[in-house]
Write a protein that holds these residues in place. Structure first.
Motif, PDB file in Angstrom:
ATOM      1  N   ASP A  77      -4.511   3.421  -2.881  1.00 52.75           N
ATOM      2  CA  ASP A  77      -6.029   1.927  -2.147  1.00 52.75           C
ATOM      3  C   ASP A  77      -5.834   1.573  -1.392  1.00 52.75           C
ATOM      4  OD1 ASP A  77      -8.320   2.749  -4.080  1.00 52.75           O
ATOM      5  OD2 ASP A  77      -7.582   1.772  -5.744  1.00 52.75           O
ATOM      6  N   HIS A  78      -4.318   1.262  -1.274  1.00 53.25           N
ATOM      7  CA  HIS A  78      -3.809  -0.152  -0.080  1.00 53.25           C
ATOM      8  C   HIS A  78      -3.762  -0.038   1.024  1.00 53.25           C
ATOM      9  CE1 HIS A  78      -4.099  -2.763  -4.163  1.00 53.25           C
ATOM     10  NE2 HIS A  78      -4.623  -2.905  -3.300  1.00 53.25           N
ATOM     11  N   THR A 133      -9.025  11.277  -3.062  1.00 50.43           N
ATOM     12  CA  THR A 133      -9.987  10.560  -2.546  1.00 50.43           C
ATOM     13  C   THR A 133     -10.163  10.252  -0.890  1.00 50.43           C
ATOM     14  OG1 THR A 133      -7.488   8.906  -2.133  1.00 50.43           O
ATOM     15  CG2 THR A 133      -8.836   8.528  -3.906  1.00 50.43           C
ATOM     16  N   LYS A 206     -10.242  -1.601   2.673  1.00 48.71           N
ATOM     17  CA  LYS A 206      -9.224  -1.532   1.663  1.00 48.71           C
ATOM     18  C   LYS A 206      -9.360  -2.037   0.020  1.00 48.71           C
ATOM     19  CE  LYS A 206      -7.337   1.563   3.880  1.00 48.71           C
ATOM     20  NZ  LYS A 206      -7.352   3.548   3.222  1.00 48.71           N
ATOM     21  N   ALA A 207      -8.941  -2.299  -1.183  1.00 45.54           N
ATOM     22  CA  ALA A 207      -9.038  -2.897  -1.971  1.00 45.54           C
ATOM     23  C   ALA A 207      -7.722  -4.488  -1.569  1.00 45.54           C
ATOM     24  CB  ALA A 207      -8.424  -2.300  -2.828  1.00 45.54           C
ATOM     25  N   SER A 213      -2.602  -4.648 -10.421  1.00 43.81           N
ATOM     26  CA  SER A 213      -4.375  -4.147 -10.108  1.00 43.81           C
ATOM     27  C   SER A 213      -4.347  -2.316 -10.637  1.00 43.81           C
ATOM     28  CB  SER A 213      -3.602  -3.820  -8.426  1.00 43.81           C
ATOM     29  OG  SER A 213      -3.587  -5.031  -7.033  1.00 43.81           O
ATOM     30  N   ALA A 344     -13.378   0.750  -3.547  1.00 48.94           N
ATOM     31  CA  ALA A 344     -12.451   0.307  -4.138  1.00 48.94           C
ATOM     32  C   ALA A 344     -11.822   0.841  -5.267  1.00 48.94           C
ATOM     33  CB  ALA A 344     -12.602  -1.292  -4.349  1.00 48.94           C
ATOM     34  N   ARG A 346     -11.181   3.426  -6.474  1.00 47.31           N
ATOM     35  CA  ARG A 346     -11.069   5.209  -6.806  1.00 47.31           C
ATOM     36  C   ARG A 346      -9.365   5.443  -6.846  1.00 47.31           C
ATOM     37  NH1 ARG A 346     -15.808   7.330  -2.156  1.00 47.31           N
ATOM     38  NH2 ARG A 346     -17.196   6.934  -4.077  1.00 47.31           N
ATOM     39  N   GLY A 347      -8.616   4.932  -5.606  1.00 48.03           N
ATOM     40  CA  GLY A 347      -7.793   5.225  -5.814  1.00 48.03           C
ATOM     41  C   GLY A 347      -6.348   4.998  -7.421  1.00 48.03           C
ATOM     42  N   ARG A 348      -7.022   4.408  -7.589  1.00 45.95           N
ATOM     43  CA  ARG A 348      -6.235   3.453  -9.043  1.00 45.95           C
ATOM     44  C   ARG A 348      -6.993   5.176  -9.906  1.00 45.95           C
ATOM     45  NH1 ARG A 348      -6.691  -2.593  -7.858  1.00 45.95           N
ATOM     46  NH2 ARG A 348      -8.367  -1.675  -6.442  1.00 45.95           N
TER      47      ARG A 348
END
Length: 427
Positions: A77-78, A133, A206-207, A213, A344, A346-348
């Motif tokens: 995410d970052h 992602t 980005k988040a 988080s 924001a 999606r990755g997590r």
């Protein structure tokens, strides 16, 4: 205004996705070659048909999905996903090179395979959520579902080619060369990442970097009944059903008394169904929960058939059924989750999904391996069949409770209705 591209292969119209797909297919073939060779080395060269040892290898390879969860989703995410993938793919290529050199020189021992499996799992734990992602960066929202399905098609087309080639190479030149070929294959995906047109990527904000988080990711999932149902379904299937190397290798060696070539061919046979399932998913405009219900039910049914098959050819046909259903479940899930999740997050969310799906393997693989050793491979297949049926019940419960799913009988026909009136299927 131009209309969006249509068709099964519409995502390939974009330069970036086309370049990425070209590099990925080469690397995927090498990855499947290595998986086949690694399983064969453990089962026939480093042990005497010990399925439990294979289960340990799988457990070590997938345990990092859970152990590193606080960092893998955060990274996806970052961080810059393209640069992250360059790092993870390079690490995986070097690990293949190291295992290949140990095997060719005759120095490889079982504990070496354990260590390399764990290190590969660490690299994959960061690679998988970023890779999943990254697709949205390549194609954007409109073609996301199609691109995810085509990614799965590529992965499973490689499954048709890789194991069959690996089986032939193992029999002729040995497993070590298979690992080295896989190491070289990573050059293709690294080259594709370098050739992408950065300015054409569909990058999003980005988040924000905040403490907690990952907790935020779990809270997001917990507040979504659909995501909770999907994750529980995937836990059941991933823990007890996605142990294909154990199922296929033990049936090949212990039941059908086959060699490396036949084992590779059976693994490739299953990929026929996987490719078919992925292409069917690519044709659909949008994924639906009902596809997960059907896929999980057929998954369980397919394993039940496989457990009863008297010879390797009929077993191969059952594997095709399993392949179609497994891809229906996994591809529809990835598309559905990404499309219904805030960009924001999606990755997590994908890291949690992959951790639950693949992280269940450290629990299930040793159990399945022990069952195969103690009671026979057919009993292990039976457990996978029950897991598939239980997963179907989980999805059905969600659809009944939250989407008002019910069966209607009308003039001798059965209609499956969801949301108080939308008919999904006729029989």
């Amino acid at each position: 205004m131009s209309t969006p591209a249509k068709g099964t292969f519409r995502s390939l119209a974009g330069f970036n996705y086309r370049v990425w797909a070209g590099g990925a297919i080469v690397s995927n073939v090498g990855t499947w070659m290595q998986r086949t060779a690694q399983d064969w080395v453990v089962l026939t060269q480093l042990t005497h048909n010990n399925a439990t040892a294979m289960g340990v290898v799988m457990a070590l390879q997938f345990a990092p999905q859970i152990l590193l969860l606080p960092w893998t989703g955060f990274a996806a995410d970052h961080l810059d996903r393209r640069k992250l993938l360059l790092a993870t793919q390079s690490a995986m290529g070097l690990l293949a090179l190291g295992l290949g050199l140990l095997t060719i020189t005759g120095l490889v021992q079982l504990w070496h395979v354990y260590v390399f499996a764990f290190l590969l799992g660490c690299a994959t734990a960061f690679d998988a959520p970023a890779r999943q992602t990254f697709v949205s960066d390549l194609v954007g929202e409109a073609d996301l579902s199609n691109a995810v399905a085509l990614n799965s098609t590529s992965f499973n087309a490689a499954r048709m080619i890789g194991p069959a080639v690996a089986g032939t190479l193992i029999a002729s030149v040995g497993s070590g060369w298979v690992f080295l070929i896989n190491a070289v294959s990573f050059a293709a995906v690294l080259a594709s990442l370098c050739l992408l047109r950065i300015g054409e990527l569909h990058l999003k904000d980005k988040a924000k970097r905040t403490r907690g988080s990952l907790v935020e990711g779990f809270a997001y999932v917990w507040g979504r009944p659909d995501l909770k149902a999907i994750l529980f379904m995937l836990f059941l299937i991933g823990t007890f059903g996605l142990n294909f190397p154990i199922f296929i290798s033990t049936m090949s060696v212990s039941v059908f008394h086959a060699g490396a070539s036949e084992y590779g061919l059976l693994t490739s046979t299953m990929a026929i169904g996987s490719v078919a399932g992925a292409l069917l998913a690519a044709r659909r405009e949008q994924p639906r929960m009902v596809f997960l219900l059907a896929g999980a039910a057929v998954f369980g049914f397919g394993f039940g058939l496989a457990a009863l098959m008297p010879n390797q050819w009929l077993f191969g046909l059952a594997l095709i059924v399993i392949g179609v259903s497994a891809q229906t479940v996994t591809t529809s899930t990835i598309s559905l989750v990404q499309l219904s999740t805030e960009p924001a997050m999606r990755g997590r969310v994908m890291a949690i999904l992959l951790a639950i799906t693949l992280g269940g393997t450290p629990i299930g693989a040793p159990i399945v391996g022990w069952l195969a050793d103690s009671f026979g491979p057919r009993w292990a297949l039976g457990v996978a069949a029950l897991a598939g049926l239980a997963a179907a019940i989980v999805v059905a419960r969600y659809l009944v409770r939250y989407r008002e799913m019910r069966l209607l009988f009308d003039a001798g026909r059965i209609r499956l209705v969801i949301d108080g009136g939308a008919t999904l299927e006729h029989t």
